[in-house]
Design an enzyme around this catalytic site. Structure first.
Site, PDB file in Angstrom:
ATOM      1  N   ARG A 105       0.861  -1.193   0.000  1.00 42.97           N
ATOM      2  CA  ARG A 105       0.000   0.000   0.000  1.00 42.97           C
ATOM      3  C   ARG A 105       0.893   1.238   0.000  1.00 42.97           C
ATOM      4  NH1 ARG A 105      -4.709   0.463  -1.696  1.00 42.97           N
ATOM      5  NH2 ARG A 105      -5.674  -1.044  -0.288  1.00 42.97           N
ATOM      6  N   ARG A 113       0.868  -6.507 -10.302  1.00 43.20           N
ATOM      7  CA  ARG A 113       1.367  -5.962  -9.030  1.00 43.20           C
ATOM      8  C   ARG A 113       1.573  -7.023  -7.965  1.00 43.20           C
ATOM      9  NH1 ARG A 113      -3.527  -2.545  -6.031  1.00 43.20           N
ATOM     10  NH2 ARG A 113      -5.168  -4.067  -6.348  1.00 43.20           N
ATOM     11  N   HIS A 172       0.456   3.641 -10.663  1.00 43.33           N
ATOM     12  CA  HIS A 172      -0.497   4.122  -9.662  1.00 43.33           C
ATOM     13  C   HIS A 172       0.258   4.827  -8.518  1.00 43.33           C
ATOM     14  CE1 HIS A 172      -3.549   3.837  -6.533  1.00 43.33           C
ATOM     15  NE2 HIS A 172      -4.352   3.081  -7.229  1.00 43.33           N
ATOM     16  N   GLU A 204      -2.273   9.104 -10.971  1.00 46.08           N
ATOM     17  CA  GLU A 204      -1.867   7.879 -11.639  1.00 46.08           C
ATOM     18  C   GLU A 204      -1.728   8.111 -13.148  1.00 46.08           C
ATOM     19  OE1 GLU A 204      -4.749   4.903 -10.292  1.00 46.08           O
ATOM     20  OE2 GLU A 204      -5.075   6.140  -8.526  1.00 46.08           O
TER      21      GLU A 204
HETATM   22  C1  BG6 Z   1      -7.597   3.699  -7.653  1.00 43.58           C
HETATM   23  C2  BG6 Z   1      -9.066   3.621  -7.915  1.00 43.58           C
HETATM   24  O1  BG6 Z   1      -6.908   3.691  -8.864  1.00 43.58           O
HETATM   25  O2  BG6 Z   1      -7.162   2.588  -6.877  1.00 43.58           O
HETATM   26  C3  BG6 Z   1      -9.819   3.515  -6.584  1.00 43.58           C
HETATM   27  O3  BG6 Z   1      -9.467   4.760  -8.659  1.00 43.58           O
HETATM   28  C4  BG6 Z   1      -9.272   2.343  -5.771  1.00 43.58           C
HETATM   29  O4  BG6 Z   1     -11.203   3.346  -6.834  1.00 43.58           O
HETATM   30  C5  BG6 Z   1      -7.769   2.519  -5.609  1.00 43.58           C
HETATM   31  O5  BG6 Z   1      -9.911   2.293  -4.505  1.00 43.58           O
HETATM   32  C6  BG6 Z   1      -7.053   1.466  -4.760  1.00 43.58           C
HETATM   33  O6  BG6 Z   1      -7.259   0.191  -5.212  1.00 43.58           O
HETATM   34  P1  BG6 Z   1      -6.658  -1.050  -4.441  1.00 43.58           P
HETATM   35  O7  BG6 Z   1      -7.117  -2.276  -5.200  1.00 43.58           O
HETATM   36  O8  BG6 Z   1      -5.165  -0.897  -4.436  1.00 43.58           O
HETATM   37  O9  BG6 Z   1      -7.218  -0.985  -3.025  1.00 43.58           O
END
Ligand code: BG6
Length: 278
Positions: free
Chosen positions: A59, A84, A154, A254
């Protein structure tokens, strides 16, 4: 200097240090989770409670969403694709210039990927660590049929406080609001006082993340879509690996090929999505 490191649970990453900057990149996901210029604050946000575990995306940093961005219509497949959480290989490195280190990570199709995505591919991430961070994600179709991808680098940026920041460069751009599924047009800069989840289209210039004491510039190539996301209070409380106040210190901008900006890659051809951050 490039050092291979391993956490006690076996999670492997590459640490890069040169005279201009330092970075850390996990082999799982070719996931860059730290980048800072010498004597400066990190540019990227990393959750204090992130999992570094096989099969779970870190994260923070820069997860690679590929070969699809967002949900798959088949809900049993993972959000943001499989790259990922796949194991990549470090196939090339060059540190001949003391101010600049380049690395290439590679992922190719396997029996496992062919079960959920029916194409043969070669995916490479070229990373340059210098006073700028560049990431080039090159998709090559080595199949005999064309395929379509949506994808994103991202990036989670570290901010002093979300109420201090604004995003410039998207004025008058159309966007899909992923919270209401409505098409809208941006008026002016973006500032944040609630959940934001938007996919901007027709983006053609640099994006500036303006914070109290610094500006981060993001230049994209091979891309005309940009996702701007902050989960705010309620969504943060439902998310994995996020402390409840985490949304105050992060903002995702992103570099993407998403929705109308999906790309078709013909056999033996490539598409490269590039982000330069400084
Ligand atoms: C973003 C999306 O790119 O990623 C969000 O626009 C999403 O809607 C976020 O919550 C995180 O995604 P994840 O799968 O890493 O929890």
């Amino acid at each position: 200097m490039i050092t291979h490191k391993k956490l006690s649970n076996g999670f492997e990453y590459i640490e890069v240090k040169n005279s201009a900057a330092e970075a850390k990149i996990a082999l799982q996901g070719a996931h860059l989770f730290h980048y800072a210029r010498v004597d400066e604050e990190p540019i990227l946000w990393l959750s204090e409670v992130s999992d570094f575990e096989p099969g779970k995306a870190i994260r923070g940093g820069v997860p690679i969403c590929w070969p699809w961005f967002g949900f798959h219509e088949n809900k049993s497949l993972p959000q943001h694709g499989f790259a990922r959480v796949s194991m990549w290989e470090l196939v090339y490195s060059d540190e001949s210039d003391e101010k600049r280190t380049t690395l290439t990570f590679r992922l190719t199709n396997s029996n496992q990927t062919l079960k959920i995505w029916l194409y043969k591919f070669e995916l490479e991430l070229h990373v340059t660590i210098s006073d700028k961070l560049t990431m080039e994600l090159k998709t090559t179709n080595i199949d005999d049929k064309e395929f379509e991808i949506t994808q994103a680098l991202h990036s989670y940026f570290k901010v002093s406080h979300i109420s201090n920041v604004s995003v410039k460069g998207l004025d008058k751009k159309p966007y899909l609001d992923a919270l209401t599924y409505k098409n809208e047009v941006q008026e002016g800069d973006i500032s944040f006082n609630q959940e934001v989840d938007r996919v901007y289209q027709e983006v053609d210039g640099k994006i500036v993340l303006k914070d109290k004491k610094r500006e981060i510039i993001i230049n994209n190539d091979g891309s005309s879509s940009v996702v701007v996301w902050n989960p705010w209070i309620e969504k943060t409380s439902r998310m994995s690996a996020m402390k409840k106040d985490a949304y105050e210190h992060m903002l995702c901008i992103e570099s993407a090929n998403a929705f109308d900006d999906a790309r078709v890659v013909k056999p033996q051809k490539s598409h490269t999505l590039k982000a330069t951050i400084f």
